[in-house]
Structures are given as structure tokens and as C-alpha cells.
Design a protein around this motif. Structure first.
Motif, short mmCIF file in Angstrom:
data_model
loop_
_atom_site.label_atom_id
_atom_site.label_comp_id
_atom_site.label_asym_id
_atom_site.label_seq_id
_atom_site.Cartn_x
_atom_site.Cartn_y
_atom_site.Cartn_z
N VAL A 163 5.79 -2.93 0.26
CA VAL A 163 4.81 -3.58 -0.58
C VAL A 163 4.26 -4.85 -0.15
CG1 VAL A 163 4.68 -4.76 -3.05
CG2 VAL A 163 6.16 -2.60 -2.77
N ALA A 164 4.95 -5.77 0.45
CA ALA A 164 4.59 -7.07 0.96
C ALA A 164 3.63 -6.63 2.03
CB ALA A 164 5.55 -7.69 1.31
N ALA A 165 3.88 -5.56 3.08
CA ALA A 165 3.01 -5.35 4.15
C ALA A 165 1.75 -4.84 3.94
CB ALA A 165 4.00 -4.93 5.13
N THR A 166 1.83 -3.93 2.84
CA THR A 166 0.27 -3.30 2.56
C THR A 166 -0.19 -3.67 1.47
OG1 THR A 166 1.69 -1.57 1.14
CG2 THR A 166 1.48 -1.08 3.73
N GLY A 167 0.53 -4.44 0.40
CA GLY A 167 -0.51 -4.60 -0.87
C GLY A 167 -0.26 -3.41 -1.91
N ARG A 168 0.34 -2.33 -1.55
CA ARG A 168 0.46 -1.25 -2.27
C ARG A 168 1.39 -1.25 -3.51
NH1 ARG A 168 -3.65 2.66 -1.81
NH2 ARG A 168 -4.67 2.68 0.35
N SER A 169 1.45 -0.70 -4.59
CA SER A 169 2.21 -0.69 -5.44
C SER A 169 3.28 0.25 -5.21
CB SER A 169 1.45 -0.24 -6.95
OG SER A 169 1.09 1.10 -6.97
N VAL A 170 4.59 0.15 -6.02
CA VAL A 170 5.55 1.18 -5.92
C VAL A 170 4.98 2.52 -6.38
CG1 VAL A 170 7.78 1.67 -6.81
CG2 VAL A 170 7.39 -0.54 -6.06
N PRO A 171 4.11 2.71 -7.60
CA PRO A 171 3.87 4.30 -7.81
C PRO A 171 3.02 4.70 -6.56
CG PRO A 171 3.49 2.69 -9.53
CD PRO A 171 3.98 1.84 -8.58
#
Length: 283
Positions: A163-171
Motif C-alpha cells: 500500500v505504501a509503496a504503490t499507493g494502491r488500495s487494499v481492494p
């Protein structure tokens, strides 16, 4: 409100009762309408995630459902209309405050005030400073709280790191297969999400390798039937209706499972149940 709304009734019915109680309490028409819209958004997100036609009000407001909804909304995944910044823009901070205010009001009406969420202050006070996020990730990767499942702890640290590395959400991350990970790519290892290759730093790669090793140990029991999901349950589920649950690895770990594990672990090591999005840079 003087009388609590039933927790055990269908969530949609409870939302309607909540809105009527708000109207009778004298709240402005626009406030009631907004809260109804946000609670409907919350319910639709939870139903889609659970793959079920209905939930009770008490089931709906559980923290793992709220975590998943707030993260998805913040990432722009629940948006139905375009914005000046495009359809994929992150949610405005005030919109997230409105969601939390609505959630708190609804849980109060159910007599579940213990589930209330702290209101984020103006600005982005719900995010950690970069050094705080870094220290939390290191702690999650290295510290196993008493009574915690080691495999779950490592999986939680790996999800948080991505999450921190990519900025992507958990879903978004929950949908990935192992093939999305390329730790041997040079000059920089990457995580492929849709058509974007996200570079991974050394620390994230280290945590992810640990999870993949643990995952391999779990799927070894499947005797060659590993379907390749990146995130899998770390232990068998409960039997339901006399039917034994599938072995870990045959199904994806649900979004609610990843959120719940994150919330529990972070609460133990950090003292506050921060959502995964708190690890992202501000702004």
C-alpha cells in the motif's frame, strides 16, 4: 435519538429508519439526503465485497467493513460521477469526514457507539508522517505480538508495505495473483497492477519475499493445485452448515480479512487502529 434502531434488521431497512429519525430530529433536508446516500454507498460496497444479498445493520457497521469502504472511497473507487480531476481522483478530505460523521451517527443510532471513529482534523491529519509510516512498517515486519499468528503477521506487513509503496488500495491489491510480482526484474523489482509497473524499494521486497516464502509453505499442502492468488488465508476457516471450509490457498483472502488483520495488528503495535491508507504520503 431517544430510541436505538434495531441492529438485527436488514441494513437497508435500518438505514431508512435512521433517515426518518434524522428528519424527525430536525436535521436539514440536505444533511439527511447526504447521509442516506453515503450509507447506501457503504451498504452496496459491503454487499458486493461479501457477495451476499443482505446484511443486518450490526453486520454492516463492523470495523472491517468500514475500513474497506473508507479506503475504497478515498481511492475514488465508489465514485459514480466524474470530477474536475478525473474519475479516478482520490476523494476530497471533506467527503471522507462526511462519511465518518455519517458512520458515527448511524452506529450511535444502533446503540453501538463503541465503534465510533475519530474525526480527522481539517487537512490530512489521518495520515502518518513519512518517518512514522516507515517506522510502523519496520515494526510490523519485525514484531510479532503475543498470541498473533506468525503467517498472518507477515502477510499483514506485506500488504501494508505494498500500500505504501504503490499507493494502491487494499481492494486493488487483493485481486492480484503471484504473477503480478517480479522481484527478479532489473534494475528494479516491480509489482504489476493492471497496466502499471510499480517499482519496489529494498525494504518492501524483503517483506514481500518473507510472505512469499510463508505462502509457499501453506500452498505446499495443496499438492500442485495452487491457483496462484497472492493473498491467501493463513489458516482454515470455520465449517458452515456442516460443510468443511476449503484449504488455505484455494481461495483468495477476502478484503475484509486483510483489513481486519491490519487493524488488529496495528492496534497492538501502534496503539491506534489505523487504516492502511494512513501509510500513504499526504496530499
Amino acid at each position: 435519538m431517544s430510541k436505538a434502531i434495531s441492529r438485527s434488521t436488514d441494513a437497508l431497512t435500518s438505514i431508512s429508519a435512521f433517515m426518518e429519525a434524522q428528519r424527525q430530529a430536525g436535521y436539514a433536508f440536505e444533511t439527511v439526503r447526504l447521509r442516506g446516500t453515503l450509507l447506501t454507498e457503504f451498504l452496496e460496497h459491503a454487499l458486493d465485497e461479501e457477495k451476499t444479498p443482505s446484511l443486518t445493520a450490526e453486520e454492516l457497521v463492523q470495523p472491517e467493513h468500514a475500513d474497506s469502504w473508507l479506503d475504497a472511497a478515498e481511492a475514488g473507487e465508489t465514485r459514480r460521477r466524474n470530477t474536475l480531476l478525473g474519475p479516478d481522483a482520490v476523494a476530497a478530505h471533506d467527503s471522507q469526514r462526511a462519511r465518518i460523521q455519517t458512520y458515527n451517527a448511524f452506529t450511535d443510532s444502533l446503540g453501538l457507539s463503541s465503534l465510533r471513529r475519530p474525526y480527522p482534523p481539517s487537512g490530512h491529519g489521518d495520515r502518518l508522517e513519512p518517518d512514522q509510516a516507515w517506522n510502523l512498517l519496520r515494526t510490523l515486519a519485525a514484531k510479532r505480538p503475543t498470541g498473533a499468528n506468525a503467517a498472518t503477521t507477515i502477510r499483514t506487513a506485506a500488504v501494508a508495505a505494498l500500500v505504501a509503496a504503490t499507493g494502491r488500495s487494499v481492494p486493488e491489491l487483493q485481486k492480484l495473483d503471484v504473477t503480478a510480482v517480479d522481484l527478479e526484474r532489473r534494475p528494479v523489482p516491480v509489482l504489476q497492477v493492471e497496466d502499471v509497473a510499480h517499482p519496489l524499494d529494498k525494504h518492501t521486497v524483503e517483506i514481500l519475499r518473507r510472505w512469499l516464502d510463508v505462502r509457499a509453505g501453506i500452498t505446499k499442502q495443496l499438492e500442485g493445485t495452487d491457483p496462484g492468488y497472492l493473498w491467501i488465508p493463513t489458516k482454515p476457516g470455520r465449517a458452515r452448515g456442516g460443510v468443511e471450509p476449503p484449504k488455505p490457498g484455494l481461495t483468495r483472502a477476502a478484503v475484509r480479512t486483510l483489513h481486519s488483520a491490519h487493524r488488529t495488528l496495528v492496534l497492538q503495535v501502534f496503539g491506534a487502529p489505523l487504516r492502511p491508507y494512513a501509510l500513504l504520503p499526504r496530499g
